[in-house]
Design a protein around this motif. Structure first.
Motif, PDB file in Angstrom:
ATOM      1  N   UNK A  96       1.042 -14.690  -3.981  1.00 56.66           N
ATOM      2  CA  UNK A  96      -0.095 -14.024  -4.608  1.00 56.66           C
ATOM      3  C   UNK A  96       0.286 -13.133  -5.776  1.00 56.66           C
ATOM      4  N   UNK A  97      -0.286 -11.958  -5.798  1.00 54.10           N
ATOM      5  CA  UNK A  97      -0.006 -10.990  -6.856  1.00 54.10           C
ATOM      6  C   UNK A  97       1.222 -10.147  -6.587  1.00 54.10           C
ATOM      7  N   UNK A  98       1.919 -10.463  -5.517  1.00 53.02           N
ATOM      8  CA  UNK A  98       3.097  -9.677  -5.106  1.00 53.02           C
ATOM      9  C   UNK A  98       4.162  -9.601  -6.201  1.00 53.02           C
ATOM     10  N   UNK A  99       4.449 -10.727  -6.844  1.00 51.31           N
ATOM     11  CA  UNK A  99       5.483 -10.728  -7.871  1.00 51.31           C
ATOM     12  C   UNK A  99       5.068  -9.840  -9.039  1.00 51.31           C
ATOM     13  N   UNK A 100       3.812  -9.922  -9.452  1.00 48.86           N
ATOM     14  CA  UNK A 100       3.322  -9.086 -10.558  1.00 48.86           C
ATOM     15  C   UNK A 100       3.415  -7.606 -10.190  1.00 48.86           C
ATOM     16  N   UNK A 101       3.053  -7.262  -8.952  1.00 50.42           N
ATOM     17  CA  UNK A 101       3.166  -5.863  -8.512  1.00 50.42           C
ATOM     18  C   UNK A 101       4.627  -5.427  -8.482  1.00 50.42           C
ATOM     19  N   UNK A 102       5.498  -6.334  -7.994  1.00 54.42           N
ATOM     20  CA  UNK A 102       6.921  -6.004  -7.974  1.00 54.42           C
ATOM     21  C   UNK A 102       7.440  -5.776  -9.389  1.00 54.42           C
ATOM     22  N   UNK A 103       7.009  -6.618 -10.328  1.00 60.48           N
ATOM     23  CA  UNK A 103       7.436  -6.439 -11.713  1.00 60.48           C
ATOM     24  C   UNK A 103       6.981  -5.074 -12.228  1.00 60.48           C
ATOM     25  N   UNK A 104       5.761  -4.665 -11.886  1.00 58.69           N
ATOM     26  CA  UNK A 104       5.282  -3.347 -12.304  1.00 58.69           C
ATOM     27  C   UNK A 104       6.136  -2.232 -11.702  1.00 58.69           C
ATOM     28  N   UNK A 118       6.725  -0.528  -0.550  1.00 57.03           N
ATOM     29  CA  UNK A 118       6.095  -0.578   0.771  1.00 57.03           C
ATOM     30  C   UNK A 118       4.589  -0.367   0.685  1.00 57.03           C
ATOM     31  N   UNK A 119       4.175   0.599  -0.124  1.00 59.17           N
ATOM     32  CA  UNK A 119       2.758   0.954  -0.174  1.00 59.17           C
ATOM     33  C   UNK A 119       1.943   0.077  -1.117  1.00 59.17           C
ATOM     34  N   UNK A 120       2.614  -0.593  -2.052  1.00 63.32           N
ATOM     35  CA  UNK A 120       1.846  -1.335  -3.037  1.00 63.32           C
ATOM     36  C   UNK A 120       2.367  -2.742  -3.301  1.00 63.32           C
ATOM     37  N   UNK A 121       3.597  -2.907  -3.748  1.00 67.32           N
ATOM     38  CA  UNK A 121       4.084  -4.221  -4.201  1.00 67.32           C
ATOM     39  C   UNK A 121       4.066  -5.273  -3.109  1.00 67.32           C
ATOM     40  N   UNK A 122       4.544  -4.922  -1.908  1.00 70.80           N
ATOM     41  CA  UNK A 122       4.626  -5.892  -0.802  1.00 70.80           C
ATOM     42  C   UNK A 122       3.625  -5.568   0.304  1.00 70.80           C
ATOM     43  N   UNK A 123       2.566  -4.901  -0.041  1.00 66.13           N
ATOM     44  CA  UNK A 123       1.579  -4.493   0.968  1.00 66.13           C
ATOM     45  C   UNK A 123       0.955  -5.701   1.641  1.00 66.13           C
ATOM     46  N   UNK A 124       0.504  -5.471   2.860  1.00 69.50           N
ATOM     47  CA  UNK A 124      -0.185  -6.530   3.593  1.00 69.50           C
ATOM     48  C   UNK A 124      -1.545  -6.779   2.951  1.00 69.50           C
ATOM     49  N   UNK A 125      -1.986  -8.002   3.004  1.00 71.01           N
ATOM     50  CA  UNK A 125      -3.297  -8.347   2.434  1.00 71.01           C
ATOM     51  C   UNK A 125      -4.398  -7.642   3.211  1.00 71.01           C
TER      52      UNK A 125
END
Length: 129
Positions: free
Chosen positions: A69-77, A121-128
């Protein structure tokens, strides 16, 4: 603290230590062998370390597929924020305070991983959901 947070924290630390070792060795090598400036060497080290960090944390720390999903984009941020913080610490320590590059790296490897874990933990890899 619950057991999953402790396990995640320990796994994040292990992945982080691995990524940090790659960062430091690569940055020092770039500084020495390529005659890179402190900021250039740091950027090169960070680039290699971020790949280790993403794939290791996606799989082992948070148990997620690498490109979910959007996990990679959040991780990049998160990573870009970490990079900015990393570069700011390095710049201030070396160019403004006149500290040795190795000392600047020491500060970086303490501050940036702590901030990154919280954001991951709180944002990039958060549970859906």
């Amino acid at each position: 603290m619950t057991a999953p947070i402790l396990r995640q924290g320990a796994t994040f630390a292990f992945v982080g230590l691995t990524a940090t070792a790659v960062h430091v060795v690569t940055a020092l090598s770039a500084r020495s062998w390529l005659q890179a400036s402190a900021l250039e060497a740091n950027l090169i080290g960070y680039g290699f370390a971020v790949l280790i960090s993403y794939f290791g944390n996606a799989r082992f720390t948070f148990g997620k597929a690498a490109l979910r999903g959007g996990q990679f984009a959040r991780f990049v941020a998160v990573s870009l924020f970490g990079l900015a913080l990393n570069q700011a610490i390095t710049f201030v320590a070396v160019n403004r305070l006149g500290l040795d590059f190795r000392l600047a790296l020491g500060v970086v490897v303490v501050v940036v991983p702590a901030v990154s874990f919280v954001l991951s933990r709180l944002w990039a890899f958060r549970a859906a959901g």
